[in-house]
Enzyme design. Structure first.
Site, mmCIF file in Angstrom:
data_model
loop_
_atom_site.group_PDB
_atom_site.id
_atom_site.type_symbol
_atom_site.label_atom_id
_atom_site.label_comp_id
_atom_site.label_asym_id
_atom_site.label_seq_id
_atom_site.Cartn_x
_atom_site.Cartn_y
_atom_site.Cartn_z
ATOM 1 N N ASP A 69 9.736 100.336 24.276
ATOM 2 C CA ASP A 69 9.882 101.289 23.165
ATOM 3 C C ASP A 69 11.092 102.206 23.312
ATOM 4 O O ASP A 69 11.122 103.267 22.726
ATOM 5 C CB ASP A 69 8.588 102.112 23.007
ATOM 6 C CG ASP A 69 8.528 103.319 23.925
ATOM 7 O OD1 ASP A 69 9.062 103.228 25.051
ATOM 8 O OD2 ASP A 69 7.970 104.343 23.517
ATOM 9 N N GLU A 70 12.074 101.797 24.131
ATOM 10 C CA GLU A 70 13.244 102.677 24.241
ATOM 11 C C GLU A 70 14.542 101.893 24.385
ATOM 12 O O GLU A 70 14.551 100.769 24.900
ATOM 13 C CB GLU A 70 13.089 103.651 25.401
ATOM 14 C CG GLU A 70 12.927 102.981 26.735
ATOM 15 C CD GLU A 70 13.023 103.974 27.897
ATOM 16 O OE1 GLU A 70 14.002 104.720 27.987
ATOM 17 O OE2 GLU A 70 12.098 103.972 28.718
ATOM 18 N N ASP A 121 13.442 106.833 21.794
ATOM 19 C CA ASP A 121 12.149 106.527 22.431
ATOM 20 C C ASP A 121 11.056 106.757 21.390
ATOM 21 O O ASP A 121 10.972 107.829 20.786
ATOM 22 C CB ASP A 121 11.932 107.442 23.647
ATOM 23 C CG ASP A 121 10.726 107.014 24.475
ATOM 24 O OD1 ASP A 121 10.913 106.700 25.659
ATOM 25 O OD2 ASP A 121 9.595 107.005 23.935
HETATM 26 P P1 TTP Z 1 6.317 105.916 26.896
HETATM 27 O O1 TTP Z 1 7.516 105.973 26.002
HETATM 28 O O2 TTP Z 1 6.435 106.481 28.266
HETATM 29 O O3 TTP Z 1 5.096 106.687 26.234
HETATM 30 P P2 TTP Z 1 4.633 106.755 24.718
HETATM 31 O O4 TTP Z 1 5.581 106.060 23.828
HETATM 32 O O5 TTP Z 1 3.205 106.341 24.640
HETATM 33 O O6 TTP Z 1 4.654 108.310 24.449
HETATM 34 P P3 TTP Z 1 5.914 109.265 24.263
HETATM 35 O O7 TTP Z 1 5.771 109.825 22.885
HETATM 36 O O8 TTP Z 1 5.752 110.307 25.317
HETATM 37 O O9 TTP Z 1 7.147 108.461 24.431
HETATM 38 O O10 TTP Z 1 5.815 104.442 27.027
HETATM 39 C C1 TTP Z 1 5.868 103.518 25.958
HETATM 40 C C2 TTP Z 1 4.642 102.621 25.980
HETATM 41 O O11 TTP Z 1 4.566 101.978 27.233
HETATM 42 C C3 TTP Z 1 3.343 103.399 25.812
HETATM 43 O O12 TTP Z 1 2.943 103.542 24.462
HETATM 44 C C4 TTP Z 1 2.377 102.593 26.611
HETATM 45 C C5 TTP Z 1 3.214 101.886 27.671
HETATM 46 N N1 TTP Z 1 2.995 102.517 28.972
HETATM 47 C C6 TTP Z 1 2.266 101.828 29.926
HETATM 48 O O13 TTP Z 1 1.856 100.696 29.715
HETATM 49 N N2 TTP Z 1 2.013 102.449 31.128
HETATM 50 C C7 TTP Z 1 2.466 103.704 31.411
HETATM 51 O O14 TTP Z 1 2.214 104.233 32.503
HETATM 52 C C8 TTP Z 1 3.229 104.395 30.421
HETATM 53 C C9 TTP Z 1 3.744 105.781 30.690
HETATM 54 C C10 TTP Z 1 3.457 103.768 29.224
HETATM 55 MG MG MG Z 2 7.658 106.398 23.955
#
Ligand code: TTP
Ligand code: MG
Length: 365
Positions: free
Chosen positions: A109-110, A11
């Site tokens: 992103d995962e 992720d």
């Molecule tokens: P996430 O992997 O949940 O968050 P992140 O990558 O920003 O942070 P982390 O380091 O905790 O993993 O989500 C990936 C992307 O998806 C994030 O950059 C933005 C988008 N996203 C949304 O559009 N809406 C949301 O509610 C969330 C949680 C993420």
């Molecule tokens: Mg993320």
């Protein structure tokens, strides 16, 4: 046996915000908030993503942008550029896929990688994870967090365990012990409702969940209870599922923006040939061709066209892409990026057997 599996979950850290930092290095080390316009605290809408520096102030995803502005007015507030995030996602996913025996993209992103047959044991799995992180850093200048374990759910919980830039390896014998102290809310799929129901029955940690008889969980939660018990005890057996490829694409960003339309057409021809090569290598056929045009002011347009019969040749891609580009020929702005993609993909073998089937059907009729 499920415990024999080695599954890696990746992720990316603060994905959208990190991409913004990579595009503009001046943002490095600063709180960055991607989301709606805060309008000096009067803005509507929410935070979509925020950098770890912004999180130190308490900013979180999905929080109203006005709250984020109130607690961190000095943050750099940016509007999301989804087409850029998607481009980066496509690239990093292609990069990750090469490391896996089986690969499942689980979000922008995962992803899950089944690496059971790629590495011999957990020690090698750890080394592979470092290699993946290094490659992502050198090629894309991004960081990610990785979890490795014997099930998808534990791997995902592990990737979230230490963030950013984390690596958490949970060997099969350590799974129950690793999960026990964590709150049930870290389980992907346990939302507010399930969390509250469990809390009302004095179950807050996964350890407390582990000692509840399965039958009790089924009584409370139906079939989902079975799944929850398995996850809590590290016995969830969901497979890493390869998904059908949705599209193939390629693009070119010019060193300097280009105004000469003949140069653009040459690029389209080259990109078409490159794409056709990949289509053939993967034994695919396409029905839809698309182009992407980004002007020097970052205005970006995509257009698509679909044919009736599946094809796999570069001449067709080029012809269709050039037709689509016609619309932009008169635009006076310089062009920064041009992209070509094919979608509506099918497999040559499936197509052949489908034709055989139709054929034999006609013969028997
Ligand atoms: P996430 O992997 O949940 O968050 P992140 O990558 O920003 O942070 P982390 O380091 O905790 O993993 O989500 C990936 C992307 O998806 C994030 O950059 C933005 C988008 N996203 C949304 O559009 N809406 C949301 O509610 C969330 C949680 C993420
Ligand atoms: Mg993320």
């Amino acid at each position: 046996m499920a415990t024999g599996r080695i599954i890696l979950h990746v992720d990316f850290d603060a994905f959208y915000a990190s991409i913004e930092k990579q595009r503009n290095p001046a943002l490095k080390g600063k709180p960055v908030v991607v989301g709606a316009d805060p309008k000096q605290g009067k803005g509507r809408g929410v935070v979509v993503a925020c950098s770890y520096e912004a999180r130190e102030y308490g900013v979180r995803s999905a929080m109203p942008i006005s709250n984020a502005y109130r607690i961190c007015p000095n943050a750099i507030f940016l509007r999301p550029d989804f087409s850029l995030y998607e481009e980066v996602s496509i690239r990093v996913m292609a990069l990750l896929k090469r490391f896996a025996d089986r690969f499942e993209q689980a979000g922008l992103d995962e992803a899950f990688l089944d690496i059971t047959r790629v590495v011999g044991d957990y020690e090698d799995a750890g080394k592979l994870a470092h290699q993946i992180k290094n490659e992502i850093c050198s090629k894309e200048n991004l960081t990610c967090s990785i979890g490795i374990s014997s099930s998808k759910s534990t791997a995902k919980i592990a990737s979230d365990y230490r963030k950013p830039d984390g690596l958490t390896l949970v060997r099969p014998a350590e799974v129950k012990q690793f999960l026990a102290p964590l709150p049930v809310s870290v389980i992907p799929g346990v939302g507010k409702k399930t969390n509250e129901l469990l809390r009302s029955r004095q179950i807050v940690s996964i350890g407390q969940l582990q000692v509840i008889p399965r039958i009790k969980l089924v009584e409370w939660l139906g079939k989902g209870g079975l799944w929850l018990w398995d996850v809590g005890n590290g016995e969830e057996r969901g497979e890493v599922k390869e998904r059908a490829l949705k599209s193939l694409s390629t693009e070119h960003t010019y060193e300097e923006d280009v105004s000469d339309r003949a140069v653009i057409e040459q690029t389209i021809e080259l990109l078409s040939a490159e794409l056709a090569k990949r289509v053939k290598e993967d034994r695919l056929l396409f029905k839809t061709v698309g182009v992407k045009v980004r002007f020097s002011d970052f205005d970006t347009y995509t257009r698509e066209i679909t044919v009736t019969n599946p094809c796999n040749d570069s001449a067709t891609i080029f012809r269709m892409a050039r037709t689509l580009f016609e619309e932009f020929k008169e635009d006076e702005r310089e062009i920064r990026l041009i992209g070509v993609r094919v979608t509506n993909l099918s497999n040559i073998e499936t197509q052949a057997s489908l034709e055989q089937w139709i054929h034999s059907d006609k013969e028997s009729a």
